[in-house]
Enzyme design. Sequence first.
Site, short mmCIF file in Angstrom:
data_model
loop_
_atom_site.label_atom_id
_atom_site.label_comp_id
_atom_site.label_asym_id
_atom_site.label_seq_id
_atom_site.Cartn_x
_atom_site.Cartn_y
_atom_site.Cartn_z
N PRO A 25 -13.70 -2.31 -5.22
CA PRO A 25 -14.71 -1.60 -4.41
C PRO A 25 -14.24 -0.17 -4.17
CG PRO A 25 -13.44 -3.12 -3.05
CD PRO A 25 -13.01 -3.36 -4.46
N LEU A 26 -15.05 0.79 -4.61
CA LEU A 26 -14.66 2.20 -4.60
C LEU A 26 -15.72 3.05 -3.92
CD1 LEU A 26 -13.54 2.33 -8.34
CD2 LEU A 26 -12.01 2.30 -6.35
N THR A 27 -15.37 3.70 -2.83
CA THR A 27 -16.27 4.62 -2.16
C THR A 27 -16.50 5.84 -3.04
OG1 THR A 27 -15.62 3.90 0.05
CG2 THR A 27 -16.55 6.11 -0.14
N GLN A 102 -19.19 -5.48 -0.76
CA GLN A 102 -18.19 -5.41 0.31
C GLN A 102 -18.86 -4.94 1.61
OE1 GLN A 102 -14.94 -2.39 0.62
NE2 GLN A 102 -13.61 -4.13 0.15
N HIS A 181 -14.50 -6.56 4.30
CA HIS A 181 -13.47 -5.50 4.22
C HIS A 181 -12.60 -5.59 5.47
CE1 HIS A 181 -11.29 -2.04 3.24
NE2 HIS A 181 -12.26 -1.21 2.91
N GLY A 182 -11.43 -6.22 5.31
CA GLY A 182 -10.49 -6.34 6.42
C GLY A 182 -9.23 -5.53 6.20
N ALA A 183 -9.35 -4.42 5.46
CA ALA A 183 -8.18 -3.66 5.03
C ALA A 183 -8.31 -2.19 5.42
CB ALA A 183 -8.02 -3.79 3.51
N ASN A 184 -7.29 -1.42 5.05
CA ASN A 184 -7.31 0.05 5.08
C ASN A 184 -7.58 0.68 6.44
OD1 ASN A 184 -6.63 0.17 2.41
ND2 ASN A 184 -8.64 0.77 1.67
N TYR A 186 -9.73 -0.05 8.81
CA TYR A 186 -11.09 -0.05 9.33
C TYR A 186 -11.25 -1.10 10.43
CZ TYR A 186 -11.77 3.07 5.39
OH TYR A 186 -11.66 4.12 4.52
N ASN A 241 -5.28 5.36 7.11
CA ASN A 241 -6.03 5.65 8.34
C ASN A 241 -5.27 5.26 9.60
OD1 ASN A 241 -8.43 6.62 6.97
ND2 ASN A 241 -8.77 4.49 6.36
N ARG A 273 1.54 -0.04 -2.33
CA ARG A 273 1.80 1.17 -3.12
C ARG A 273 0.52 1.97 -3.34
NH1 ARG A 273 2.91 -2.39 -8.53
NH2 ARG A 273 0.75 -2.75 -9.17
N GLY A 328 -9.25 0.31 -10.01
CA GLY A 328 -10.05 1.32 -9.36
C GLY A 328 -10.12 2.61 -10.12
N ARG A 329 -9.12 3.48 -9.93
CA ARG A 329 -9.20 4.83 -10.47
C ARG A 329 -9.39 4.87 -11.98
NH1 ARG A 329 -3.71 6.49 -7.81
NH2 ARG A 329 -3.57 4.22 -7.77
#
Length: 375
Positions: A25-27, A102, A181-184, A186, A241, A273, A328-329
Amino acid sequence: MNFPHLFSPLKIGPYQLKHRLALAPLTRMRASKPSLAPRPLNAEYYAQRATAGGPLIAEASPVLATGFGNPGVPGIYTDAQVEGWRQVVDAVHAKGAFIFLQLWHVGRVSHSSFQPGGALPIAPSAVAIPAEFKAMTADGKVVPYETPRALETEEVPVIVEAYRQAARNALAAGFDGVEIHGANGYLVEQFLQSRSNLRTDRYGGSIENRVRFLLEVTQAAIDVWGASRVGVRLSPYGIANGSGEADPMPLYTHAIEQLNPLGLAYLHFIEPRSSGSGRAEVNWQGVPSAMVLCRPIWKGVLITAGGFTGEAAEAAIAEGHADAIAFGRIFISNPDLPRRLQHGFPLTPYDRKTFYGGDVAGYTDYPVYDAMAAA
């Protein structure tokens, strides 16, 4: 064939996949404005990355108008947004691929300029993101994060119900499942972690209480979809964040143990990482591995993501650390990534300047290998 483990079948929930390479999942911040509904360009982008029998996880989509912290992000709480997503899903299904959505709320990772009526962002507690991190306003200014407003206890179930309705909306749009989304750093992770959750009610204090919001949101999605079509994403060692737990393992061990009996489609990790790697290259030397540490705890299908090469993905699956790898990238710049890895074709480098916002450039204009070879 290159990477025999990566290109072997896998069953996730009711879905039989032909390979184990997922789109993370990529914003990308390219939804229609002001509706924040996906548009035909978004459908083209996802269709380009859809391979028969392969899984895609669509970008994080706020479940409420209070859930935004970036411009141009598609939502999943209005009829127009549902219709926009239906175009995306139809385009992906036409390629024979599966796609999950997501579900997202950024919590304190926002600014009052994004909030209805200019209110402060909401969070578990009135704890601002540290000063070394900066917010972006709706008009593009870079400013310190504001101190968010702590949710009242009676407001928390309202947020849970918003996730439930978003899950219904995703079902109406035709998705194959949803991911929490339970990460990063947020909102869900803000409830999980002790540095952002200072509550003294049933949602704060003990690990059991801090995990409660994650479990309630996950159960809300299960109530709509059934457990076999719901996934959860976590980042146990992430620092995005302003997140991070001094000792993550007690918290995440408990969370995973509570998720285990639910029968979820999968658990999805972000390797530490990769924390924050959307905005800058990250030095990941010497950091722990979420998949290695947590694989013995989690009993179901495990997806992980975070700077993988084809070789590293193959090794992770062959060694039993993960069942599938989300890219992702390099999936941004290689819309035909599964085919390139499978056949050993060279990869196109990505352009970080076009990750967020804009239009076609850096979004749908990356060529497939056959077109490059013929040029």
